[in-house]
Enzyme design. Structure first.
Site, PDB file in Angstrom:
ATOM      1  N   LYS A 134      46.894  38.451  32.931  1.00  9.66           N
ATOM      2  CA  LYS A 134      46.399  37.606  34.016  1.00  9.66           C
ATOM      3  C   LYS A 134      46.606  36.140  33.643  1.00  9.66           C
ATOM      4  O   LYS A 134      46.546  35.768  32.466  1.00  9.66           O
ATOM      5  CB  LYS A 134      44.901  37.911  34.170  1.00  9.66           C
ATOM      6  CG  LYS A 134      44.227  37.308  35.374  1.00  9.66           C
ATOM      7  CD  LYS A 134      42.789  37.842  35.470  1.00  9.66           C
ATOM      8  CE  LYS A 134      42.102  37.406  36.738  1.00  9.66           C
ATOM      9  NZ  LYS A 134      40.801  38.091  36.912  1.00  9.66           N
ATOM     10  N   MET A 184      39.755  32.233  41.579  1.00  7.85           N
ATOM     11  CA  MET A 184      39.564  33.577  41.013  1.00  7.85           C
ATOM     12  C   MET A 184      38.364  34.306  41.616  1.00  7.85           C
ATOM     13  O   MET A 184      37.945  35.334  41.091  1.00  7.85           O
ATOM     14  CB  MET A 184      39.442  33.539  39.479  1.00  7.85           C
ATOM     15  CG  MET A 184      40.797  33.463  38.805  1.00  7.85           C
ATOM     16  SD  MET A 184      40.799  33.180  36.996  1.00  7.85           S
ATOM     17  CE  MET A 184      39.881  34.557  36.356  1.00  7.85           C
ATOM     18  N   SER A 210      40.546  39.644  41.586  1.00  6.04           N
ATOM     19  CA  SER A 210      41.401  38.542  41.209  1.00  6.04           C
ATOM     20  C   SER A 210      42.539  38.925  40.266  1.00  6.04           C
ATOM     21  O   SER A 210      43.450  38.140  40.077  1.00  6.04           O
ATOM     22  CB  SER A 210      40.560  37.438  40.565  1.00  6.04           C
ATOM     23  OG  SER A 210      40.041  37.855  39.325  1.00  6.04           O
ATOM     24  N   GLY A 233      34.515  42.718  40.315  1.00  6.34           N
ATOM     25  CA  GLY A 233      35.429  43.774  40.744  1.00  6.34           C
ATOM     26  C   GLY A 233      36.886  43.440  40.493  1.00  6.34           C
ATOM     27  O   GLY A 233      37.782  44.188  40.890  1.00  6.34           O
ATOM     28  N   SER A 234      37.141  42.349  39.806  1.00  5.74           N
ATOM     29  CA  SER A 234      38.495  41.794  39.731  1.00  5.74           C
ATOM     30  C   SER A 234      39.528  42.671  39.032  1.00  5.74           C
ATOM     31  O   SER A 234      40.727  42.447  39.192  1.00  5.74           O
ATOM     32  CB  SER A 234      38.462  40.419  39.053  1.00  5.74           C
ATOM     33  OG  SER A 234      37.933  39.467  39.953  1.00  5.74           O
TER      34      SER A 234
END
Lengths: 538, 538
Positions: A134, A184, A210, A233-234
């Site tokens: 990420k 984000m 995100s 929950g990314s």
């Protein structure tokens, strides 16, 4: 001040220039696909990959690929080239990358091959595995813009995130960073600097966020394993949206230091972001977790708890607590069907399902409670980063602005009360698990599949695990099939769906299941997910 | 509103009435002792204890006593009677108890004997051990006033603290709760409800705090093991003052739920109080820790981390980081002599001493930083509890009111900054440990021995471990000997001592050593302390 569009155009161009000409897709290939196309097969058919590269990128999960490298049947270099190429193709299809450093990756892969040649053994359990990251991870010599236009002028980072150093020490190859939402804090990986990441299964739908660039890249097999973060929950949202696996560990088990934050450091919020993997199998999730923690990350990162990885065995049948849905966010027929199908199969295998859907506090309220902790910074630092370039707000940010926040102006008094409320809820869930002797909680990761861009809304089903700081994982299961949903009676009369139920738009998209366990039981949860997966497959 | 003096008199009287007549000290015994007497031998000579009871209470540490009970050589009942008696004597000498429930204890002891008789085995590793508890623990049927006059009207508690239930499940007997300071935030266990606990080694000196009733009771062998809490030194200060052992674990390892707090719940402070033991040996500290954590407390208490107790072995020689003193609180000649003596012996045994006294941020500043986290509550809840009865402030509270706090009015912005600063310091200490490959940090627990009442001041040497959330233990070593301090050159010219250096007043009082380790290394720290103790004894 330079116009934000010019900054963005330059950044995107510089990324494209890092893709060699021979890896570029021809304009006619790209023109072939409609706005709602599934492009998963394009890498294979593009002509960019050799048949061996197709095999390298398609035939294995990470664990399987690593076995072949460790056996000397594949070189790290060939693997790195294959994934660099495929990531480049993925990026041209769905705009999933933010930083490209193929040269570093190929150099590293050569060194790994030399090590293997000389020592007749691997450097570690991740020897030769390309791992995508990420954008918020730092890589020496690479920028960390976290997708703010105002950060595009920042110099390259001078050192790696702790996790990056750790993954390298275990043999990984790093080669790309991936796209995220502005701030984000939304579920659409869209921002004015890099633009929007599309869902490779249906370009008209969100890739989630995100950690959405990861989700799309992994679904396209431009990566077999990616590291992201999850605070509401990314990791799990993109796993659902792209039909892959995602795991959010208990916080402070995977080293978090040395990343670039999109907001302000020093938050007193008890909701702590957690680094975890997105991948193609449960065993790959476990490979990531066990490798990271067995490397004793607490020695490298003072924020990481000294909690060794435990080898555990779980004997079924399981006792599964079921949270089916929240009345404010009814399950769409597709997800309802998936849940019911899984439940039927689990019961038929002898597992006990205990319905705990009627919670003392609703998921909706708990997700609002969670979000309030994200709004503690009086300086509203992300707004400053956005204002610094005059970049516009992306549309999906609005979806997180619930009316409940309109009059919420936090102070220390409010924070004491928020903490008391949270501790009460943590105790309620702990007591539920004990009272019913539950091994896990099963719930949907979201009310439906991936949805059209900018309509995902508030992550009511994923925020719970963050609010509690419990580990949670998502596995793909089932898909949207409007014919069957109708035939089998899953379209309920009088239910108001949010977002709208649009069966034609999401036909064929993957659904999934989410599992939670008590804190620090990351080990047990992964074993539970593996048992479940075995038992629900046809 | 009833006058606070009347409430206090009634509470004290009700406590005394729980001591049977035959366990009371005669007025002439009590009159024999001067205001600065050492009363450690009074229990033995009082005539209240039989010779067997003297043996039971004086011949063992907890581990040794448990062995005899487990071997069937002592009954739980006889042990319980002996310690109830001795605690009653201790209370009459130094005013160390807040709640007395001997009846419950003797009943429980009988049940344990019946269990042993019937099953020919113990109920658990603590079978028959009387364990004393700081007043803030809840016991069913017993009040938890936490020494506020305004809480004296509260009903008895309806349930036990989680730790109490756990200790009982392992075979312990609970029989008394012990005195604390007003607000629990000073080092003098003095309050208007119960009055002041005196130091049994010298009645004119402080017993320390906030777990000070424990310290005095254990020194008098009215208890062999007590449970207390520590948020700035509250277990370690009384250990030093009374010449016993104290251990503050990493937070969230020992279950904390179900206690009565002296302040407001829900604080966002990252400085988290930790429950630990005071005892008569290092192996007893380890017995407490290993028994509690092997009972899987995370199952009973959602605030407790699932971090199993590890069996560890430490091989010397050790690498010991030394923090000798803070310039704002120079070591008195007694503590300086103790530190130098220990260092010489440790070196002679082959351990490496690495001087890290020159810290990036001084201990003084770090202790102020720590204290700021205790002042976050805008409602100043302890003040309300005090105002509710019009009880007066005890004098020692003033010692914690540093001028640095005069203009400190915390808000969320300040809290973000305090957190950033703290994380920086945590990293600095982590890096120090890695850079010098240190097993432990050794430092004094305080600049001197126990001091005259109300002069202890700010706990500069103990707050560090709380600020970092590192485990820390104190062991007794050496004593104040003014002749030797002078002869051996430990009285330094031009040094301004705070509090005043009063060698005549503290002659013979115990000094001690403090050891810290990195978080979650409670197991290693106890082993390190045992190695050190072996190597520094003559």
């Amino acid at each position: 001040m330079e116009d934000w569009r010019e900054v963005s155009a330059r950044k995107k161009k510089s990324n494209l220039e890092k893709i060699p000409n021979e890896w570029r897709l021809s304009a006619d290939i790209r023109a072939k696909y409609s706005d709602s196309a599934n492009v998963l097969d394009v890498p294979k058919t593009s002509g960019v990959l050799s048949s061996k590269e197709v095999e390298i990128t398609e035939a294995y999960d990470a664990s399987g690929l690593l076995e072949r490298i460790a056996a000397g049947e594949l070189s790290s270099y060939d693997v790195a080239v294959a994934f660099c190429k495929r990531a480049a193709i993925a990026h041209q299809l769905v705009n999933c990358l933010t930083e490209i450093f193929f040269d570093q990756a190929l150099e590293r892969a050569k060194e790994l091959d030399e090590y293997y040649e000389k020592n007749k053994k691997t450097i570690g359990p991740l020897h030769g595995l390309p791992i995508s990251l990420k954008d918020s991870f730092n890589i020496k010599g690479v920028q960390s813009t976290v997708a703010y236009v105002s950060f595009a002028s920042h110099p390259p980072q001078e050192s790696n995130s702790v996790l990056v150093d750790l993954l390298l020490s275990q043999g990984a190859v790093v080669y790309v960073k991936t796209n995220i939402p502005q701030t984000m804090m939304t579920a659409d990986s869209d921002n004015p600097l890099f633009g929007r990441t599309l869902n490779p299964l249906n370009l008209s739908l969100t890739a989630g966020g995100s950690t959405g660039g990861e989700g799309a890249l992994i679904a396209l097999r431009g990566s077999l394993m990616g590291a992201g973060t999850d605070i509401a929950g990314s990791l799990r949202i993109p796993a659902l949206c792209n039909g892959i696996y995602g795991f959010k560990p208990t916080s402070s088990r995977v080293p978090f230091s040395g990343k670039t934050p999109p907001g302000r450091l020093g938050s007193p919020s008890p909701i702590i972001a957690s680094i975890g993997p997105e991948a193609h199998s449960i065993r790959d999730l476990e490979l990531f977790m066990s490798t990271v923690i067995r490397a004793e990350p607490w020695d490298m990162d003072e924020t990481c708890l000294t909690v060794p990885w435990r080898s555990v065995t779980i004997h079924g049948p399981l006792r599964i607590g079921l949270i089916l849905e929240d009345p404010k966010r009814p399950l769409h027929p597709n997800m309802l069907r998936t849940m019911k199908t899984a439940l039927t199969r689990l019961k038929s295998k002898g597992h006990s399902i205990i319905d705990i859907t009627t919670l003392p506090t609703s998921l909706w309220t708990l997700s609002l409670n969670t979000w309030k902790f994200f709004r503690l910074d009086p300086q509203k630092t992300p707004l400053k980063h956005i204002a610094a370039s005059s970049e516009p707000w992306v549309p999906s940010i609005a979806a997180t602005m619930q009316p409940e926040f309109a009059h919420f102006s936090p102070d220390l008094d409010a924070l004491f009360e928020m903490n008391v409320e949270r501790k009460k809820v943590v105790k309620e869930f702990h007591d539920l698990m004990r009272e019913y002797r539950l091994d896990t909680i099963m719930m949907p990761p979201y009310q439906t599949t991936a949805v059209p861009h900018d309509t995902y809304g508030f992550p009511v089903y994923t925020a719970l695990a963050n609010y509690l700081d419990w580990p949670a994982g998502v596995l793909p299961f089932g898909k949207a099939e409007m014919g069957r949903e109708r035939e089998e009676g899953f379209v309920r009369e009088g239910v108001v769906y949010e977002p709208e139920y649009l069966p034609e738009k999401v036909e064929g998209m993957p659904t999934g299941l989410q599992f939670l366990a008590r804190p620090m039981r990351d080990e047990e949860l992964l074993k539970i997910m593996a048992i479940v997966e075995d038992d629900i497959r046809d």
